[in-house]
Design a protein around this motif. Structure first.
Motif: not given
Length: 476
Positions: A345-370
């Motif tokens: 999933x994070x490989x696919x999000x690398x393809x998304x690039x900048x538009x995914x940044x806000x939600x990826x930053x929010x995911x930092x608060x989740x231990x499994x995704x951090x």
């Protein structure tokens, strides 16, 4: 805890490309025939790339001026006061309007367009010049990618009517790719009644896919025969208003020109839609063909692909969906129990690039995704993928190592799991096991049991089994 240079055999297994995409990609042999496929030619009449890039530069001229002004005057380039991540403060709007001779409204719109097109990037709550701004005058590809990022975000550029339910707006955004395809295939003006008819059909299909019961003949706020209020999501949509809003948003990013009761794609808009349709067609004709699948099913389908074909699948899957919806669906898949899907999933999000940044930053608060989110953000900030591991603490690296081991245990082979254990040992096996026990990963017991069964060294396997028993019983 995790080696930055994984074992060569481990790296060659395409299903285990979870942490270091660059080193693994270089270790794999490219076996796809897609690289020999001739580049598709755009439709007749499509301007040359240089001409399209110049049109994009003209479309974003005010945003570029504002981004360069912000770099000089808001401290982004000289260490002074940084620009805020959101809307510009009123004082800065006033200064920029006076110095650039633009209205306050043009400044606010230009700032939003600069952020959405990557001319300005948000990091740690502050905005700074993006790499596209540096390459703007010399790199046509960077310019076109910036404009396409703005095109993908048209619904943010032109806010929806406040009195319409967000769910209804989301349905129309999800339906717009079909309308854009009609505009592109028509190669000319399409009447608003035809677009309205197609929009209504597509919204109905979306509701049917969710098994919603239509209430097409009842006014908003009506009740069903049992006297219960009809849910807002099931009430008739003001499709004409929503279509006007959508076309206005596309016109605001110079993708569409509007005439009397008709709409036509601009050369830029036609080219962008053609590119997305080409991506979809390539995926539909590929062995994987995951374009219509959910995020989880698509990721499973890409698990055995080498990096090039997998990236093409991600691009095509993303092109067929609104970017915000796609990012949310990928993160939802990453939250599941399958560790393999987390990495993919994070490989696919690398393809998304900048538009995914806000939600990826929010995911930092989740231990499994951090750990995955921190690596994604580091690479997004320009850190070399082979060095991105340095942003993780020892505990986060250990968590990622266990999560990767869980993916190998579920989808790999025993010898790969044994090699994964060997690649992680920096000092002694007991110290490694202490760190693994302490990190609290929910799959720790299963991973240790699988490691013990896979490793050929009896003494090491015995120590790993003992550690698994201690975690299971809560012992030290």
């Amino acid at each position: 805890m995790t080696s930055r240079k994984p074992d060569e055999q481990l790296a060659r297994d395409s299903r285990l490309r979870l942490v270091s995409p660059r080193s693994v990609a270089t270790a794999r042999k490219a076996v796809t025939d897609r690289r020999t496929r001739p580049a598709p030619r755009p439709p007749a009449g499509t301007p040359a790339t240089a001409d399209l890039a110049n049109r994009a530069r003209a479309s974003l001229a005010d945003a570029v001026r504002l981004a360069r002004w912000a770099e000089l005057n808001l401290g982004a380039g000289d260490g002074g006061r940084p620009a805020t991540a959101g809307a510009l403060p009123a004082s800065d709007v006033e200064r920029a309007a006076a110095e650039l001779r633009l209205t306050h409204g043009q400044i606010r719109v230009g700032w939003d367009r600069a952020r959405l097109s990557g001319l300005v990037e948000v990091h740690g709550g502050h905005a700074r010049p993006g790499w596209r701004l540096r390459a703007w005058d010399r790199d046509d590809t960077a310019v076109l990618r910036g404009w396409v990022a703005l095109f993908d975000a048209w619904s943010l550029v032109h806010p929806a009517p406040a009195d319409i339910a967000p769910g209804a707006v989301a349905e129309v955004v999800e339906a717009m790719p079909q309308l854009l395809s009609l505009l592109q295939l028509s190669a000319g003006p399409v009447t608003v009644p035809d677009l309205l008819d197609l929009l209504g059909q597509r919204v109905t299909e979306l509701r049917d896919e969710r098994c919603e019961v239509p209430y097409a003949g009842e006014p908003a706020g009506s009740r069903d025969p049992a006297g219960e209020a009809v849910p807002a999501e099931s009430r008739p949509l003001p499709l004409a208003r929503l279509l006007r809003w959508a076309l206005g948003g596309l016109a605001a990013v110079d993708a569409v020109t509007l005439g009397p009761a008709r709409a036509t794609l601009t050369p830029l808009g036609s080219w962008a839609v053609w590119v997305k349709l080409e991506q979809i067609c390539v995926a539909a004709q590929s062995p994987a063909g995951n374009i219509e699948q959910s995020a989880a099913a698509m990721l499973h389908g890409c698990a055995r692909l080498t990096p090039g074909p997998a990236r093409a699948e991600y691009q095509a899957w993303l092109a067929a969906r609104p970017v915000g919806h796609a990012v949310s669906e990928l993160l939802h898949a990453a939250r599941g129990e399958d560790a393999l899907l987390r990495g993919l999933a994070f490989e696919a999000l690398r393809v998304v690039g900048a538009p995914a940044e806000r939600e990826v930053r929010a995911a930092v608060r989740e231990p499994a995704l951090r750990p995955y989110a921190l690596l994604w953000l580091a690479e997004h900030d320009g850190v070399d993928p082979d060095e991105a591991q340095e942003v993780l603490t020892a505990e986060e690296s250990t968590w990622l190592w266990v999560d990767t081991a869980a993916a190998i245990a579920d989808h790999g082979e025993a010898d790969l799991l044994a090699r994964h254990l060997d690649s992680a040992v920096r000092t002694t096996v007991p110290r490694l096991l202490d760190e693994v026990r302490a990190v609290g990963h929910p799959r720790t017991v299963q991973v240790l049991v699988a490691l013990a069964a896979a490793h050929p060294d009896p003494a090491l396997a015995k120590a790993v089994r003992r550690a698994a028993f201690q975690v299971h019983t809560g012992g030290a």
